[in-house]
Design a protein around this motif. Structure first.
Motif, PDB file in Angstrom:
ATOM      1  N   TYR A  73      -2.464   3.883  -3.686  1.00 12.49           N
ATOM      2  CA  TYR A  73      -2.140   2.963  -4.733  1.00 12.49           C
ATOM      3  C   TYR A  73      -1.823   1.653  -4.053  1.00 12.49           C
ATOM      4  CZ  TYR A  73      -1.442   6.442  -8.351  1.00 12.49           C
ATOM      5  OH  TYR A  73      -1.618   7.597  -9.346  1.00 12.49           O
ATOM      6  N   VAL A  74      -2.158   0.468  -4.694  1.00 12.19           N
ATOM      7  CA  VAL A  74      -1.462  -0.946  -4.322  1.00 12.19           C
ATOM      8  C   VAL A  74      -0.710  -1.326  -5.397  1.00 12.19           C
ATOM      9  CG1 VAL A  74      -2.237  -3.039  -3.818  1.00 12.19           C
ATOM     10  CG2 VAL A  74      -3.854  -1.231  -2.942  1.00 12.19           C
ATOM     11  N   PHE A  75       0.459  -1.639  -5.094  1.00  8.97           N
ATOM     12  CA  PHE A  75       1.477  -2.002  -6.048  1.00  8.97           C
ATOM     13  C   PHE A  75       1.954  -3.522  -5.828  1.00  8.97           C
ATOM     14  CE2 PHE A  75       3.581   2.340  -5.164  1.00  8.97           C
ATOM     15  CZ  PHE A  75       2.748   2.939  -6.363  1.00  8.97           C
ATOM     16  N   GLU A  76       2.030  -4.095  -6.918  1.00  8.25           N
ATOM     17  CA  GLU A  76       2.589  -5.550  -6.906  1.00  8.25           C
ATOM     18  C   GLU A  76       3.946  -5.285  -7.109  1.00  8.25           C
ATOM     19  OE1 GLU A  76       2.228  -9.340  -6.588  1.00  8.25           O
ATOM     20  OE2 GLU A  76       0.554  -8.290  -6.522  1.00  8.25           O
ATOM     21  N   ALA A  77       5.023  -5.843  -6.261  1.00  4.69           N
ATOM     22  CA  ALA A  77       6.370  -5.802  -6.155  1.00  4.69           C
ATOM     23  C   ALA A  77       6.901  -7.057  -5.718  1.00  4.69           C
ATOM     24  CB  ALA A  77       6.679  -4.688  -5.632  1.00  4.69           C
ATOM     25  N   ASP A  78       8.007  -7.353  -6.146  1.00 12.48           N
ATOM     26  CA  ASP A  78       8.727  -8.566  -5.629  1.00 12.48           C
ATOM     27  C   ASP A  78       9.267  -8.395  -4.080  1.00 12.48           C
ATOM     28  OD1 ASP A  78       8.194 -10.190  -7.919  1.00 12.48           O
ATOM     29  OD2 ASP A  78      10.107  -9.259  -8.826  1.00 12.48           O
ATOM     30  N   ASN A  79       9.554  -6.940  -3.892  1.00 14.37           N
ATOM     31  CA  ASN A  79      10.136  -6.666  -2.635  1.00 14.37           C
ATOM     32  C   ASN A  79      10.013  -5.190  -2.004  1.00 14.37           C
ATOM     33  OD1 ASN A  79      12.390  -5.066  -3.823  1.00 14.37           O
ATOM     34  ND2 ASN A  79      13.143  -7.221  -4.411  1.00 14.37           N
ATOM     35  N   LEU A  80      10.445  -4.827  -0.987  1.00 10.24           N
ATOM     36  CA  LEU A  80      10.210  -3.309  -0.662  1.00 10.24           C
ATOM     37  C   LEU A  80      11.095  -2.449  -1.408  1.00 10.24           C
ATOM     38  CD1 LEU A  80       8.950  -1.517   1.371  1.00 10.24           C
ATOM     39  CD2 LEU A  80      10.913  -1.751   2.983  1.00 10.24           C
ATOM     40  N   LEU A 119       8.773   2.335  -7.168  1.00 14.33           N
ATOM     41  CA  LEU A 119       7.542   2.890  -7.749  1.00 14.33           C
ATOM     42  C   LEU A 119       6.777   3.943  -7.139  1.00 14.33           C
ATOM     43  CD1 LEU A 119       6.116  -0.827  -8.161  1.00 14.33           C
ATOM     44  CD2 LEU A 119       6.439   0.782  -9.991  1.00 14.33           C
ATOM     45  N   ALA A 120       7.017   4.089  -5.819  1.00 18.79           N
ATOM     46  CA  ALA A 120       6.389   4.885  -4.821  1.00 18.79           C
ATOM     47  C   ALA A 120       7.062   6.250  -5.303  1.00 18.79           C
ATOM     48  CB  ALA A 120       6.373   4.771  -3.451  1.00 18.79           C
ATOM     49  N   LEU A 173       0.797  -1.126   0.101  1.00 19.67           N
ATOM     50  CA  LEU A 173       0.063   0.078   0.106  1.00 19.67           C
ATOM     51  C   LEU A 173       0.839   1.224   0.099  1.00 19.67           C
ATOM     52  CD1 LEU A 173      -2.867   1.380   0.148  1.00 19.67           C
ATOM     53  CD2 LEU A 173      -2.204   1.506   2.808  1.00 19.67           C
ATOM     54  N   ALA A 174       0.494   2.169  -0.804  1.00 22.91           N
ATOM     55  CA  ALA A 174       1.428   3.503  -0.809  1.00 22.91           C
ATOM     56  C   ALA A 174       0.403   4.582  -0.742  1.00 22.91           C
ATOM     57  CB  ALA A 174       1.828   3.725  -2.332  1.00 22.91           C
ATOM     58  N   LEU A 175       0.548   4.997   0.370  1.00 24.86           N
ATOM     59  CA  LEU A 175      -0.453   5.960   1.138  1.00 24.86           C
ATOM     60  C   LEU A 175       0.051   7.512   0.632  1.00 24.86           C
ATOM     61  CD1 LEU A 175      -2.992   6.522   2.569  1.00 24.86           C
ATOM     62  CD2 LEU A 175      -1.695   6.771   4.557  1.00 24.86           C
ATOM     63  N   LEU A 176      -0.546   8.347  -0.056  1.00 19.64           N
ATOM     64  CA  LEU A 176       0.001   9.449  -0.629  1.00 19.64           C
ATOM     65  C   LEU A 176      -0.742  10.572   0.656  1.00 19.64           C
ATOM     66  CD1 LEU A 176      -0.489   7.544  -3.079  1.00 19.64           C
ATOM     67  CD2 LEU A 176      -0.944   9.699  -4.355  1.00 19.64           C
ATOM     68  N   MET A 177       0.581  11.350   1.113  1.00 17.30           N
ATOM     69  CA  MET A 177       0.197  12.193   1.871  1.00 17.30           C
ATOM     70  C   MET A 177       0.684  13.654   1.188  1.00 17.30           C
ATOM     71  SD  MET A 177      -0.788  10.153   4.320  1.00 17.30           S
ATOM     72  CE  MET A 177      -0.447  11.176   5.888  1.00 17.30           C
TER      73      MET A 177
END
Length: 107
Positions: free
Chosen positions: A77-84, A90-91, A4-8
């Protein structure tokens, strides 16, 4: 894995030119990152939110805004990613990151 990418960002009114530039920046981000985006949307202003506290036995419903803060959640956004690291890459490209912050959490 999903993140989850929370936009602030600060809540403020944008001029028509600023809004158009921001929409172009988001369109470019979506084109570049479409394969990793699973969900996402803008949020309405904080004042339109409603908070429920107290649990099922004593619920208390409070209209927003809820807390004073320099930045509030303005989208996600909800991203699909292999790792942090991949999720952070992406973020970093989300247009809000240039003038606000992106909080990234695994889901």
């Amino acid at each position: 894995m999903q993140y989850l990418a929370l936009l602030m960002s600060k809540e403020r009114d944008y001029t028509p030119d600023e809004r158009a530039a921001m929409m172009t920046a988001f369109d470019n981000f979506h084109a570049k990152s479409a394969s990793a985006i699973r969900a996402g949307d803008a949020l309405t202003p904080q004042a339109s939110g409603v908070r429920i506290t107290g649990g099922p036995d004593a619920p208390v419903v409070t209209d927003g805004p809820f807390a004073e803060g320099a930045e509030v959640a303005c989208g996600y956004y909800v991203f699909e990613a292999d790792n942090l690291d991949e999720a952070l890459a992406l973020a970093r490209d989300v247009p809000v990151a240039a003038h606000g912050a992106i909080e990234v959490r695994p889901t």
